[in-house]
Design an enzyme around this catalytic site. Structure first.
Site, PDB file in Angstrom:
ATOM      1  CE1 TYR A  86      44.957  37.422  43.757  1.00  0.00           C
ATOM      2  CE2 TYR A  86      45.518  38.309  45.913  1.00  0.00           C
ATOM      3  CZ  TYR A  86      45.908  37.838  44.675  1.00  0.00           C
ATOM      4  OH  TYR A  86      47.236  37.777  44.351  1.00  0.00           O
ATOM      5  N   PRO A 115      34.739  34.054  44.292  1.00  0.00           N
ATOM      6  CG  PRO A 115      35.766  33.053  46.136  1.00  0.00           C
ATOM      7  CD  PRO A 115      35.271  34.378  45.632  1.00  0.00           C
ATOM      8  CB  SER A 118      35.001  33.774  39.041  1.00  0.00           C
ATOM      9  OG  SER A 118      34.845  32.437  39.475  1.00  0.00           O
ATOM     10  CG  ASN A 120      34.522  26.617  35.731  1.00  0.00           C
ATOM     11  OD1 ASN A 120      35.574  26.162  35.298  1.00  0.00           O
ATOM     12  ND2 ASN A 120      33.749  25.938  36.551  1.00  0.00           N
ATOM     13  NE  ARG A 121      41.975  27.886  35.339  1.00  0.00           N
ATOM     14  CZ  ARG A 121      42.080  28.018  36.666  1.00  0.00           C
ATOM     15  NH1 ARG A 121      41.666  27.032  37.450  1.00  0.00           N
ATOM     16  NH2 ARG A 121      42.574  29.103  37.207  1.00  0.00           N
ATOM     17  CG  ASN A 154      44.559  35.650  39.759  1.00  0.00           C
ATOM     18  OD1 ASN A 154      45.530  36.372  39.565  1.00  0.00           O
ATOM     19  ND2 ASN A 154      44.625  34.559  40.517  1.00  0.00           N
ATOM     20  CD  GLU A 155      47.722  32.250  38.479  1.00  0.00           C
ATOM     21  OE1 GLU A 155      47.420  31.065  38.719  1.00  0.00           O
ATOM     22  OE2 GLU A 155      48.676  32.831  39.037  1.00  0.00           O
ATOM     23  NE  ARG A 200      55.908  33.605  30.146  1.00  0.00           N
ATOM     24  CZ  ARG A 200      56.953  32.826  29.905  1.00  0.00           C
ATOM     25  NH1 ARG A 200      57.708  33.033  28.835  1.00  0.00           N
ATOM     26  NH2 ARG A 200      57.250  31.832  30.709  1.00  0.00           N
ATOM     27  CD  GLU A 256      49.104  35.899  42.588  1.00  0.00           C
ATOM     28  OE1 GLU A 256      49.797  34.850  42.523  1.00  0.00           O
ATOM     29  OE2 GLU A 256      47.865  35.886  42.641  1.00  0.00           O
TER      30      GLU A 256
END
Length: 261
Positions: A86, A115, A118, A120-121, A154-155, A200, A256
């Protein structure tokens, strides 16, 4: 955490180099991965690899030569052929660890974000500063023949409220694929989701729409459904995941998997 190739009916568990590689390059054709030399279909069987040492920031596992020597021996015993990492520091040397992995026949899937850099959601943006750090990571790892794929997020979108962030991730995929092309690199760039039932299918379809230059090259699913001795392929929901990807036109894999207790 582990990951594996997601096939249509079952779960199976590239960069340029001036030296002769001990590992064959992989290529994508349709919804499958293949060994480009033998022509055989390739199934990922691996682990997510980001050792923790209690530090506030993630240590760089691919710059830790002592840890690599220890862990690659374990990887061989496990019989895996790939790891997902990661976070690394692209200013470090990764030559020894990547060579140990290559000699063991182990491919590396590496996340582009860190970190600090990236999407930011909660307040998504994709800017030149973030892109330049991702590009520097690409440059640092381009020479390794066992660097098999990049993961651009990732997510990031992990519920209905954060789905707008997916557009920024897709913009990042577009720009990073364009950057790879300027370097004559064909390393695939994909995305990994969190298997949220409410979003999804929307995400699965969104990352596979558009032209080749803008869509993801593969799609990863992080799922933690298989829990307990009584769980099976059907009750875990793995059957439904597989059915969702049966007609998918790009490769899919479990980036994962495990159990949330």
């Amino acid at each position: 955490m582990k990951f594996a190739t997601l096939a249509s009916a079952s779960f199976g568990a590239l960069c340029a180099s001036s030296v002769v590689a001990a590992i064959d390059p992989l290529t994508i054709k349709g919804s499958k991965w293949f060994n480009s030399k033998t022509g055989e279909q390739f199934y990922f069987k691996g682990v997510a690899y980001q050792p923790r040492t209690g530090l506030k920031s993630n240590p760089d596992p691919l710059a830790d030569t002592v840890g690599c020597k220890r862990d690659v021996a374990v990887f061989k015993d496990l019989g895996i052929n790939s790891i997902r990492v990661y976070d690394v520091d692209y200013t470090n040397s990764h030559d020894e660890c990547m060579k140990l992995l290559e000699d063991a026949g182990i491919y590396v899937l590496l996340d582009m974000p860190s970190p600090q850099y990236s999407i930011n959601r909660a307040e998504p943006h994709w800017d030149h500063d973030t892109m330049s750090h991702w590009q520097a990571k690409v440059d640092a790892f381009a020479k390794y023949p066992n660097l098999v794929a990049w993961i651009a997020g990732n997510e990031v979108a992990n519920d209905v409220e954060t789905t707008p962030s997916a557009a920024f991730v897709k913009a990042a995929i577009r720009d990073m694929k364009a950057y790879l092309k300027t370097k004559d690199l064909t390393t695939p760039v994909g995305y990994a989701d969190n298997d949220d039932p409410k979003i999804r299918m929307n995400l699965i379809n969104f990352f596979n729409c558009g032209d080749e230059g803008s869509r993801a090259d593969f799609y990863g699913i992080n799922t933690y459904r298989w829990c307990g001795d009584e769980t099976n392929f059907k009750t875990s929901g793995y059957e439904d995941i597989t059915k969702n990807m049966t007609s998918y036109t790009i490769p899919s894999l479990l980036t994962e998997y495990g159990c949330n207790l």
